[in-house]
Design a protein around this motif. Structure first.
Motif, PDB file in Angstrom:
ATOM      1  N   ASP A  57       3.889   1.958   0.798  1.00  0.00           N
ATOM      2  CA  ASP A  57       2.793   2.926   0.872  1.00  0.00           C
ATOM      3  C   ASP A  57       1.903   2.865  -0.363  1.00  0.00           C
ATOM      4  OD1 ASP A  57       4.969   4.024  -0.550  1.00  0.00           O
ATOM      5  OD2 ASP A  57       4.234   6.061  -0.266  1.00  0.00           O
ATOM      6  N   VAL A  58       2.503   2.588  -1.536  1.00  0.00           N
ATOM      7  CA  VAL A  58       1.706   2.494  -2.760  1.00  0.00           C
ATOM      8  C   VAL A  58       0.948   1.157  -2.809  1.00  0.00           C
ATOM      9  CG1 VAL A  58       1.785   2.470  -5.298  1.00  0.00           C
ATOM     10  CG2 VAL A  58       3.110   4.154  -4.028  1.00  0.00           C
ATOM     11  N   ILE A  59       1.559   0.100  -2.298  1.00  0.00           N
ATOM     12  CA  ILE A  59       0.834  -1.175  -2.167  1.00  0.00           C
ATOM     13  C   ILE A  59      -0.423  -0.954  -1.324  1.00  0.00           C
ATOM     14  CG2 ILE A  59       0.890  -3.470  -1.067  1.00  0.00           C
ATOM     15  CD1 ILE A  59       3.795  -3.747  -1.977  1.00  0.00           C
ATOM     16  N   LEU A  60      -0.267  -0.257  -0.205  1.00  0.00           N
ATOM     17  CA  LEU A  60      -1.404  -0.006   0.691  1.00  0.00           C
ATOM     18  C   LEU A  60      -2.480   0.839   0.005  1.00  0.00           C
ATOM     19  CD1 LEU A  60       0.463   0.606   4.080  1.00  0.00           C
ATOM     20  CD2 LEU A  60      -0.924  -1.389   3.442  1.00  0.00           C
ATOM     21  N   ARG A  61      -2.039   1.798  -0.823  1.00  0.00           N
ATOM     22  CA  ARG A  61      -2.968   2.628  -1.588  1.00  0.00           C
ATOM     23  C   ARG A  61      -3.807   1.743  -2.521  1.00  0.00           C
ATOM     24  NH1 ARG A  61       0.666   7.437  -3.301  1.00  0.00           N
ATOM     25  NH2 ARG A  61       0.697   6.597  -5.398  1.00  0.00           N
ATOM     26  N   GLY A  62      -3.124   0.808  -3.176  1.00  0.00           N
ATOM     27  CA  GLY A  62      -3.808  -0.115  -4.084  1.00  0.00           C
ATOM     28  C   GLY A  62      -4.761  -1.032  -3.349  1.00  0.00           C
ATOM     29  N   ASP A  64      -6.217  -0.543  -0.505  1.00  0.00           N
ATOM     30  CA  ASP A  64      -7.341   0.240   0.009  1.00  0.00           C
ATOM     31  C   ASP A  64      -8.416   0.409  -1.070  1.00  0.00           C
ATOM     32  OD1 ASP A  64      -8.558   1.961   2.100  1.00  0.00           O
ATOM     33  OD2 ASP A  64      -8.232   3.535   0.616  1.00  0.00           O
ATOM     34  N   CYS A  65      -7.976   0.648  -2.301  1.00  0.00           N
ATOM     35  CA  CYS A  65      -8.922   0.782  -3.413  1.00  0.00           C
ATOM     36  C   CYS A  65      -9.627  -0.554  -3.674  1.00  0.00           C
ATOM     37  CB  CYS A  65      -8.205   1.254  -4.670  1.00  0.00           C
ATOM     38  SG  CYS A  65      -9.311   1.455  -6.082  1.00  0.00           S
ATOM     39  N   LEU A  66      -8.868  -1.657  -3.597  1.00  0.00           N
ATOM     40  CA  LEU A  66      -9.470  -2.976  -3.813  1.00  0.00           C
ATOM     41  C   LEU A  66     -10.519  -3.285  -2.740  1.00  0.00           C
ATOM     42  CD1 LEU A  66      -6.451  -5.197  -4.949  1.00  0.00           C
ATOM     43  CD2 LEU A  66      -8.072  -3.890  -6.329  1.00  0.00           C
ATOM     44  N   ALA A  67     -10.290  -2.820  -1.516  1.00  0.00           N
ATOM     45  CA  ALA A  67     -11.274  -3.009  -0.439  1.00  0.00           C
ATOM     46  C   ALA A  67     -12.575  -2.278  -0.780  1.00  0.00           C
ATOM     47  CB  ALA A  67     -10.707  -2.509   0.892  1.00  0.00           C
ATOM     48  N   MET A  68     -12.435  -1.090  -1.360  1.00  0.00           N
ATOM     49  CA  MET A  68     -13.620  -0.335  -1.781  1.00  0.00           C
ATOM     50  C   MET A  68     -14.359  -1.088  -2.899  1.00  0.00           C
ATOM     51  SD  MET A  68     -14.760   1.908  -4.417  1.00  0.00           S
ATOM     52  CE  MET A  68     -13.415   2.916  -5.080  1.00  0.00           C
ATOM     53  N   VAL A  93       5.630  -5.569 -14.497  1.00  0.00           N
ATOM     54  CA  VAL A  93       7.083  -5.350 -14.415  1.00  0.00           C
ATOM     55  C   VAL A  93       7.683  -5.396 -13.013  1.00  0.00           C
ATOM     56  CG1 VAL A  93       7.068  -3.993 -16.550  1.00  0.00           C
ATOM     57  CG2 VAL A  93       6.919  -2.805 -14.359  1.00  0.00           C
ATOM     58  N   ILE A  94       6.891  -5.162 -11.968  1.00  0.00           N
ATOM     59  CA  ILE A  94       7.498  -5.086 -10.625  1.00  0.00           C
ATOM     60  C   ILE A  94       7.985  -6.454 -10.147  1.00  0.00           C
ATOM     61  CG2 ILE A  94       6.299  -2.999  -9.858  1.00  0.00           C
ATOM     62  CD1 ILE A  94       4.323  -4.895  -8.348  1.00  0.00           C
ATOM     63  N   ASN A  95       9.019  -6.430  -9.317  1.00  0.00           N
ATOM     64  CA  ASN A  95       9.603  -7.669  -8.797  1.00  0.00           C
ATOM     65  C   ASN A  95       8.757  -8.311  -7.701  1.00  0.00           C
ATOM     66  OD1 ASN A  95      11.843  -7.478 -10.488  1.00  0.00           O
ATOM     67  ND2 ASN A  95      12.984  -6.226  -9.030  1.00  0.00           N
ATOM     68  N   ASN A  96       8.003  -7.494  -6.985  1.00  0.00           N
ATOM     69  CA  ASN A  96       7.216  -8.035  -5.870  1.00  0.00           C
ATOM     70  C   ASN A  96       5.725  -8.147  -6.212  1.00  0.00           C
ATOM     71  OD1 ASN A  96       7.037  -5.227  -5.878  1.00  0.00           O
ATOM     72  ND2 ASN A  96       6.870  -5.052  -3.648  1.00  0.00           N
ATOM     73  N   ALA A  97       5.435  -8.464  -7.499  1.00  0.00           N
ATOM     74  CA  ALA A  97       4.046  -8.633  -7.934  1.00  0.00           C
ATOM     75  C   ALA A  97       3.369  -9.756  -7.144  1.00  0.00           C
ATOM     76  CB  ALA A  97       3.983  -8.917  -9.427  1.00  0.00           C
ATOM     77  N   ASP A  98       4.114 -10.832  -6.853  1.00  0.00           N
ATOM     78  CA  ASP A  98       3.536 -11.967  -6.109  1.00  0.00           C
ATOM     79  C   ASP A  98       3.020 -11.523  -4.743  1.00  0.00           C
ATOM     80  OD1 ASP A  98       4.065 -13.633  -8.192  1.00  0.00           O
ATOM     81  OD2 ASP A  98       5.780 -14.640  -7.271  1.00  0.00           O
ATOM     82  N   GLU A  99       3.765 -10.628  -4.105  1.00  0.00           N
ATOM     83  CA  GLU A  99       3.354 -10.127  -2.788  1.00  0.00           C
ATOM     84  C   GLU A  99       2.056  -9.336  -2.905  1.00  0.00           C
ATOM     85  OE1 GLU A  99       4.555  -7.024   0.746  1.00  0.00           O
ATOM     86  OE2 GLU A  99       6.020  -7.368  -0.850  1.00  0.00           O
ATOM     87  N   PHE A 100       1.960  -8.498  -3.950  1.00  0.00           N
ATOM     88  CA  PHE A 100       0.735  -7.721  -4.155  1.00  0.00           C
ATOM     89  C   PHE A 100      -0.457  -8.659  -4.362  1.00  0.00           C
ATOM     90  CE2 PHE A 100      -2.463  -5.282  -6.402  1.00  0.00           C
ATOM     91  CZ  PHE A 100      -2.440  -4.060  -5.759  1.00  0.00           C
ATOM     92  N   ARG A 102      -0.760 -11.776  -3.380  1.00  0.00           N
ATOM     93  CA  ARG A 102      -1.015 -12.521  -2.138  1.00  0.00           C
ATOM     94  C   ARG A 102      -1.832 -11.691  -1.154  1.00  0.00           C
ATOM     95  NH1 ARG A 102       1.413 -12.263   2.447  1.00  0.00           N
ATOM     96  NH2 ARG A 102       3.248 -11.148   1.677  1.00  0.00           N
ATOM     97  N   ARG A 103      -1.501 -10.407  -1.060  1.00  0.00           N
ATOM     98  CA  ARG A 103      -2.202  -9.529  -0.116  1.00  0.00           C
ATOM     99  C   ARG A 103      -3.558  -9.058  -0.657  1.00  0.00           C
ATOM    100  NH1 ARG A 103       2.538  -5.431   1.733  1.00  0.00           N
ATOM    101  NH2 ARG A 103       0.862  -4.518   3.009  1.00  0.00           N
ATOM    102  N   ALA A 104      -3.679  -9.021  -1.981  1.00  0.00           N
ATOM    103  CA  ALA A 104      -4.935  -8.574  -2.597  1.00  0.00           C
ATOM    104  C   ALA A 104      -6.021  -9.645  -2.546  1.00  0.00           C
ATOM    105  CB  ALA A 104      -4.690  -8.176  -4.051  1.00  0.00           C
ATOM    106  N   LEU A 105      -5.624 -10.900  -2.641  1.00  0.00           N
ATOM    107  CA  LEU A 105      -6.602 -11.988  -2.760  1.00  0.00           C
ATOM    108  C   LEU A 105      -7.621 -12.051  -1.615  1.00  0.00           C
ATOM    109  CD1 LEU A 105      -7.582 -14.301  -4.525  1.00  0.00           C
ATOM    110  CD2 LEU A 105      -5.927 -15.800  -3.397  1.00  0.00           C
ATOM    111  N   PRO A 106      -7.189 -12.002  -0.340  1.00  0.00           N
ATOM    112  CA  PRO A 106      -8.196 -12.060   0.732  1.00  0.00           C
ATOM    113  C   PRO A 106      -9.104 -10.823   0.789  1.00  0.00           C
ATOM    114  CG  PRO A 106      -5.983 -11.755   1.647  1.00  0.00           C
ATOM    115  CD  PRO A 106      -5.817 -12.028   0.198  1.00  0.00           C
TER     116      PRO A 106
END
Length: 310
Positions: A57-62, A64-68, A93-100, A102-106
């Motif tokens: 849910d916090v990834i999605l929050r982030g 959404d802001c990047l889309a704006m 520090v987060i373990n799933n930074a790569d996922e964030f 990957r999803r943020a780039l497009p």
């Protein structure tokens, strides 16, 4: 030849543990002139789970802001090469930074550069220098969501810098997660700050300073409440102790009884006051003023310099 020309616009994006920010600017003469500001309290650090992953849910929050932000980059017609995207503590520090990433780039179409705490400290200091009048030795404190930076400098020369893994969003989870709050919550938070600063305290006090500047949302929140009350925008320990008393009188996390406190600032207000109280005591600070700028202004100056050098 005078530098009177206005440059093409550029954008500095900073992904903090509490807020995501975007500044759009032109260079007029040799200085960035901000033409638009965008900010959202994403509170990224809130989503760090026990497993070290950022929650969906916090990834999605982030995202959404990047889309704006992406929409605003298009609106302002910012050239691809004139954008810098820097991220701080949570994405360090987060373990799933790569996922964030990957999803943020497009969405954003730009790579996110995760900077170290020391690099963050440097940029905070340069952002302060670019926006804040004054001379003499200065201590700059930036209390973020998941890290706090301390910088001592003379002019543009940095004499000391460090980044400590403590911040308002983390303190919410550790000390200020059950209302009403009690004195013991503040005492435990203050003791924790003392422990975190123990290895740096003597060196910082030995260097000394003539002025202390706060470059964070925590300081902005306190200053905005003081301004709402038509009080001087200068923070001292007495003011912080009075705010603690007001916080302790509140029955829930909205802190709705504190006159002048914005609903968006309320969630991290207690943590910010506690950390500031601790720093006033530990570092023997008598007064603290709000800096004109910090990380995002430092990144903006970096971009301006980079574009000018082309």
């Amino acid at each position: 030849m005078p530098e009177s020309n206005v440059s093409t616009p550029y954008a500095a994006i900073t992904l903090g543990s509490n807020s995501f920010n975007m500044l759009v600017a032109n260079t007029v003469g040799s200085k960035p002139t901000v033409i638009a500001k965008y900010k959202r309290k994403v509170r990224l650090a809130e989503g760090i789970g026990a497993d070290g992953n950022l929650s969906e849910d916090v990834i999605l929050r982030g995202l959404d802001c990047l889309a704006m932000f992406a929409s605003m980059l298009q609106q302002h017609k910012i050239a691809f090469e004139n954008v810098a995207v820097f991220a701080t503590a949570t994405l360090r520090v987060i373990n799933n930074a790569d996922e964030f990433h990957r999803r943020a780039l497009p969405i954003l179409q730009h790579e996110i550069e995760v900077i170290s705490g020391l690099r963050e400290a440097e940029l905070i200091y340069q952002g302060m220098v670019a926006t804040t009048q004054g001379d003499g030795r200065r201590l700059v404190i930036d209390i973020g969501g998941a890290s706090t930076e301390f910088i001592i400098g003379d002019g543009s020369n940095v004499l000391f810098k460090t980044s400590v893994p403590m911040g308002c969003v983390l303190f919410n989870q550790r000390f200020f997660n059950q209302y009403p709050l009690h004195h013991i919550d503040f005492e435990q938070a203050i003791d924790y700050v003392a422990g975190m600063l123990n290895e740096h305290r003597e060196h910082m006090l030995a260097l000394g300073w003539q002025a202390v500047l706060g470059a964070s949302g925590a300081v902005q929140s306190v200053v905005s409440v003081l301004q709402h009350r038509q009080a001087p925008a200068i923070i001292n320990l007495e003011i912080l102790q009075a705010f603690r008393a007001e916080i302790l009188a509140q029955s829930d996390a909205t802190l709705s009884g504190i006159a002048g406190l914005d609903a968006e600032q309320a969630p991290t207000f207690a943590s910010g006051v506690a950390i500031l109280m601790a720093l006033f005591e530990i570092l023997k600070i008598s007064r603290l003023d709000l800096a004109g700028g910090a990380l995002r202004e430092g990144v903006l100056q970096l971009l301006a310099d980079r574009i000018a050098a082309k």
